[in-house]
Each structure stands twice: as C-alpha cells, then as structure tokens.
Design a protein around this motif. Structure first.
Motif, short mmCIF file in Angstrom:
data_model
loop_
_atom_site.label_atom_id
_atom_site.label_comp_id
_atom_site.label_asym_id
_atom_site.label_seq_id
_atom_site.Cartn_x
_atom_site.Cartn_y
_atom_site.Cartn_z
N GLU A 163 50.73 -11.69 1.48
CA GLU A 163 50.43 -10.50 2.26
C GLU A 163 51.74 -9.91 2.76
O GLU A 163 52.70 -10.64 3.01
CB GLU A 163 49.50 -10.84 3.43
N PHE A 164 51.77 -8.58 2.91
CA PHE A 164 53.07 -7.95 3.14
C PHE A 164 53.09 -6.97 4.32
O PHE A 164 53.92 -6.07 4.38
CB PHE A 164 53.54 -7.23 1.87
N HIS A 165 52.19 -7.16 5.28
CA HIS A 165 52.19 -6.30 6.46
C HIS A 165 52.64 -7.09 7.70
O HIS A 165 52.21 -8.23 7.90
CB HIS A 165 50.80 -5.73 6.72
N GLN A 166 53.47 -6.47 8.51
CA GLN A 166 53.95 -7.07 9.75
C GLN A 166 53.13 -6.51 10.91
O GLN A 166 53.20 -5.31 11.21
CB GLN A 166 55.43 -6.75 9.96
N PRO A 167 52.34 -7.35 11.60
CA PRO A 167 51.47 -6.85 12.67
C PRO A 167 52.25 -6.24 13.82
O PRO A 167 53.42 -6.58 14.07
CB PRO A 167 50.71 -8.11 13.12
N GLU B 3 45.77 -18.71 19.38
CA GLU B 3 45.66 -19.28 20.72
C GLU B 3 44.71 -20.48 20.79
O GLU B 3 44.63 -21.14 21.82
CB GLU B 3 45.21 -18.20 21.71
N GLY B 4 44.00 -20.74 19.69
CA GLY B 4 43.18 -21.94 19.60
C GLY B 4 41.82 -21.87 20.26
O GLY B 4 41.18 -22.91 20.48
N TYR B 5 41.33 -20.66 20.57
CA TYR B 5 40.01 -20.59 21.19
C TYR B 5 38.90 -20.17 20.22
O TYR B 5 37.74 -20.02 20.62
CB TYR B 5 40.01 -19.71 22.45
N ASN C 273 42.75 -3.39 14.68
CA ASN C 273 42.36 -3.93 15.97
C ASN C 273 41.43 -5.13 15.78
O ASN C 273 41.55 -6.15 16.46
CB ASN C 273 41.66 -2.86 16.80
N GLU C 274 40.50 -4.98 14.86
CA GLU C 274 39.56 -6.06 14.54
C GLU C 274 40.31 -7.31 14.07
O GLU C 274 40.03 -8.43 14.52
CB GLU C 274 38.60 -5.58 13.45
N ILE D 275 40.67 -11.51 15.88
CA ILE D 275 40.37 -12.82 15.29
C ILE D 275 41.64 -13.63 15.08
O ILE D 275 41.67 -14.85 15.30
CB ILE D 275 39.55 -12.67 13.99
N GLU D 276 42.73 -12.99 14.65
CA GLU D 276 43.97 -13.74 14.42
C GLU D 276 44.56 -14.25 15.73
O GLU D 276 45.11 -15.35 15.78
CB GLU D 276 44.98 -12.88 13.66
N HIS D 277 44.44 -13.48 16.80
CA HIS D 277 44.88 -13.93 18.11
C HIS D 277 44.06 -15.15 18.54
O HIS D 277 44.61 -16.11 19.12
CB HIS D 277 44.75 -12.80 19.13
#
Length: 499
Positions: free
Chosen positions: A29-33, A139-141, A128-129, A133-135
């Motif tokens: 993948e080649f996008h930087q968030p 963060e492990g929740y 945003n979606e 989910i990646e956050h």
C-alpha cells in the motif's frame, strides 16, 4: 454537531500517495495517513445535515446514492472531531463488520452523496472510516469479543469473501456455531486473490480473520463443495447453509484467435500474482522475476475499463511491462457532472485511478482507448498471441432492443502488437457446479434465484448472499447482503432475530 462552521473553515485533505515512479517498485500500500490532528479537522467538515444523504443507501436512477450499509457517518465524524475514537468505533461497528476493508477498496458512494459535495468537496468519509478502525487496532481496544452464550445451532457458510465473512460475523455474535468453508488455500475470497496487494495488503485480512477465529468461528480451507466436499453431507450436518461463493464466471471475449497462448482472464492473472507474492513472502523488488504469469518485457493489452482492468494495468507495470493499452467499449465520461446527472446521484464522471496514473507517469500517456473492442487475436508460429485487431465503436439506436448500443464503425479496424492479453470484462454469475451440488435454482442472469428482497433459495435451509445472489458488485454491497442473509437465517432457525 461538533463544529458548525467546520466545512467552511477546513479544506478537504486526504492521505498522501507515494509518487507513481516510486510505488511501482513494490506491491505494498502506498498512502501515508494524515496525523490525528489533521483527521480531526476532516471530521469537523461534516455538516451533520438534516437529511444525511451520505448514509441513505438508496437507489436513484439505477445507481446507489449513499452508503449501502447505512453507516452512521455524521455520528462518527463528530466523534473523530471530538477525539472520542472509542465512541467512533462503537458507532461504526454497528453497521459495518469490516471498515478496514471498505476504508481501502470502497469507491465511496457516501462521498458522492455528501451534502458538502453539492457546492464543494465532499467530506473525506472513506479515510475517516479507515482512521477509526486502524486507530483501534493500534491502541489495542479492538479485541476479540466472543459471545457469552451459545444457541446450539450450527451454520455452514460456503465462501469466505466479504459476504460470507459478514454473515459469519453476525451469526457468531448471535451465539450460533459457524463454520466457513473456502475452496482456495487462503481465506478472504476476492479480497485475498481478486484485489491486488497495493490496494489491500493481505495481512489486513489475516488480522481480521484471526480475531474472528478467537471469537469462535471455524474456518476450513481447500474445501471445494461440489468437488472434494459433499454438499449433501454439509446440508445434513448443519441447521442452515449460506452460499456466498461469488460471481465466479469471467465474461469471455469470443473472437477468432482466442485460443492463442498469452491470453488470460484478469482474475487468474491477479490471483497468480498475489499467490506468488504470498508464497514467496516478498514484495516486488528488481530481482523478483519468478511470477507464474508475468508481464515483464511484454506489450500488454487489457480489455475492460473498470476497476479490475485498472488493477491489471497497475500489476503489469509493477512486473515490468514494456507498454500497456487498456480498451474501453464505452465513450469517455465527462469531467464534470452532466445536467441530467444531478447530486445526490452517483456522479457519472471520468476518473483516473492509480494504475492509469502510473501508466501516464511511466509511458507518457493515458493507457485507455475509448469506444474500442477486439475483433480478432493473431498468433505467431509458436501459437503465442502477437497482434490484436481493434475496431472503433459508436453508439447507435437499436430498433430491436429499443435502446442505444455500441456498434462497430465500418473501416475503422487497425492492428496493434501485443505479447499478453488480460480480459477484465466482468463476471456472469454463479458457477453451475456449486449450484447443482446444492440443488438451487438460477435466474436468467445465472445468479442464485430467490424472491425479491429475500435470501432463501428453493432448497430448505439453504440461503444465498453476495455476488452469487445479486451479481458482480462492490465489497460494501456484499457486506450488506451477508448481514441481511444472516438475519434471515437467524429468523428462520430461531423464530425471531435481534440482529
């Protein structure tokens, strides 16, 4: 509403893509968030309008407007702005089982219906979606949450694509014991082998399936029902079965010379490429040349202008194609909405996707040739395709069908040199051997037949979902179908459903 003036204060901003000539060196993948602070500003742009078309998921003019799974978009955009990411995840997961998939590969009909897009740029809903989910993973929740009570009912799901996985996730949450059968060697269906790694890295699929396993779902690979597994035994062993095998029959190009070597269906090419990468545990590097089907050093012709065709363009470039030409039967769409295509309809406008961007950067021109098709393939003395005869098309009214159709223009034929042809002309429905194994009826489009709005087939306790039911479609529609089929099964075996 967190920031009433946010849509006026902040411009739309999306993740930064690696430059084409750099990203073609690998299959990652080649996008930087964006940073979280930048993402909060993007959440603040949501107007939380009185009628949020973004989450409507309705059909207007034969096209989807808004999110087909009815994501609660204004709610979680507001939570992002406020920095309440756990609340954002809670609202997102109420409607979407797999935002890590849709946040990467969905064409975002939500954004096309965003009120901000009526007079400006849409809210960056899709990204945003994905941030939510990646956050949660970082963060492990976002953790396994197995059901506390089991019902004693057993469900078999045939196929592990997005429809099968979403149905499995829903039914497992209800407390049923779910087993997913996949005929391939890896789980994920077309998520795994139909979508290239640079759009959806495969560890993302494995990560989510590992959580589903911890929640109690059983997965069986290399299980070809109607092949090495008996459908009758499956039906006897489970309370209900959901068929979610996709629309797996690729549409062919039936012209003289089709039997020449070097002509492949896109799905076979993309699957072979991904399988090679995963089996060797590598991404593409200059010394990685041992692809089962390779475009290296070849003049490639891609037939089909859709997403799959674009994926073939991007894949062929990464393998080292000399040139790539992409044929599109239809005329080029306008750059802006036409007057007869108003908001909030899906915008029928031209777009240049990542593969075409890479071709323009590498070869100096857009690979697409509009209003063209192949009339004949020509093979050399060894039987390898070496040329293709191309003919131009124009739209004409057909008296028999009473609609406009693309027809050949007399005298417009010409030849191009090709060493490899990839057919990306779509899919035609369910594979008959699977349908025959379960005894389900097919409709005139070779999809599994049900009553309108229903998921029950003509066979007791056998249901259907996804592309096998509705025909070739988007991942987000497959998720919706899987969720609705799960509810239908739950109601069928329990008498009611709280899904």
């Amino acid at each position: 509403m967190g920031k009433p003036t946010g849509f006026m204060e902040y411009e739309r901003s999306v993740s930064h893509a690696e430059k084409p000539k750099e990203r073609i060196k690998h299959f990652n993948e080649f996008h930087q968030p964006l940073s979280m602070e930048e993402r909060k500003c993007q959440g603040a742009r949501c107007m939380e309008c009185g009628v949020p078309f973004c989450q409507s998921g309705i059909i207007i003019g034969g096209m989807a407007s808004g999110c087909p799974i009815n994501n609660l978009i204004p709610e979680w955009n507001d939570s992002i702005y406020r920095g309440n990411m756990k609340q954002a995840l809670s609202r997102l997961m109420k409607t979407n089982n797999f935002p890590e998939f849709t946040g990467r590969v969905c064409p975002a009909p939500c954004e096309a219906a965003c009120t901000c897009s009526l007079n400006g740029d849409a809210v960056a809903i899709k990204e945003n979606e994905l941030t939510i989910i990646e956050h949660a993973y970082e963060e492990g929740y976002f953790k396994p949450n197995p059901p506390k009570v089991r019902t004693g009912k057993k469900i078999a799901i045939i196929g592990s694509g997005p429809a099968g996985l979403s149905a499995a996730d829903q039914l497992n949450k209800r407390g049923h014991s779910v087993t997913v059968y996949e005929r391939s060697d890896r789980l994920g269906g077309l998520l795994m082998y139909g979508i290239p790694n640079m759009k959806l890295e495969k560890q993302i699929i494995k990560r989510r399936i590992n959580i589903m396993k911890e929640e109690g779902i059983t997965f069986v690979t290399k299980a070809d029902i109607g092949g090495n597994y008996n459908a009758e035994e499956i039906m006897k062993s489970y309370d209900s079965v959901i068929l979610a095998c996709g629309a797996s029959n690729p549409r062919d190009i039936k012209v003289p010379g089709r039997e020449a070597k070097g002509i492949h269906f896109a799905v076979d090419y993309l699957k072979a490429t991904t399988k090679d990468i995963l089996d060797r545990n590598k991404t593409l590097t200059p010394d990685f040349k041992n692809f089962t089907i390779t475009a290296k050093g070849k003049k490639v012709l891609v037939i089909g202008g859709g997403d799959t065709g674009n994926d073939c363009v991007g894949t062929a470039i990464r393998q080292g194609a000399i040139s790539v030409v992409q044929l599109e039967m239809m005329p080029k769409l306008p750059d802006q909405r036409a007057d007869n295509n108003p908001w909030p309809e899906w915008p029928k406008v031209a777009k240049t996707d990542y593969g075409q961007e890479e071709a323009i950067s590498l070869y100096g021109e857009d690979p697409r040739v509009y209003q063209t098709t192949v009339r004949e393939f020509i093979a050399d003395e060894q039987g390898n395709v070496c040329k293709a005869k191309i003919v131009r098309l124009e739209s004409k009214f057909n008296e028999e069908s009473k609609r406009f159709m693309m027809e050949e223009i007399a005298g417009s034929e010409y030849e191009i040199e090709v060493d490899m042809v990839l057919i990306a002309a779509g899919f035609l429905g369910a594979q008959s051997y699977v349908a025959d194994a379960f005894g389900v009826e097919l409709d005139v489009r070779t999809n599994v037949k049900t009553d309108a709005g229903n998921y029950q087939t003509n066979v007791d306790n056998v249901f259907v979902a996804g592309d096998m039911h509705r025909g070739q479609s988007l991942v987000v529609w497959a998720i919706r179908e899987g969720r609705e089929a799960a509810k239908a099964v739950d109601t069928h075996i329990m008498g009611y459903s709280n899904l």
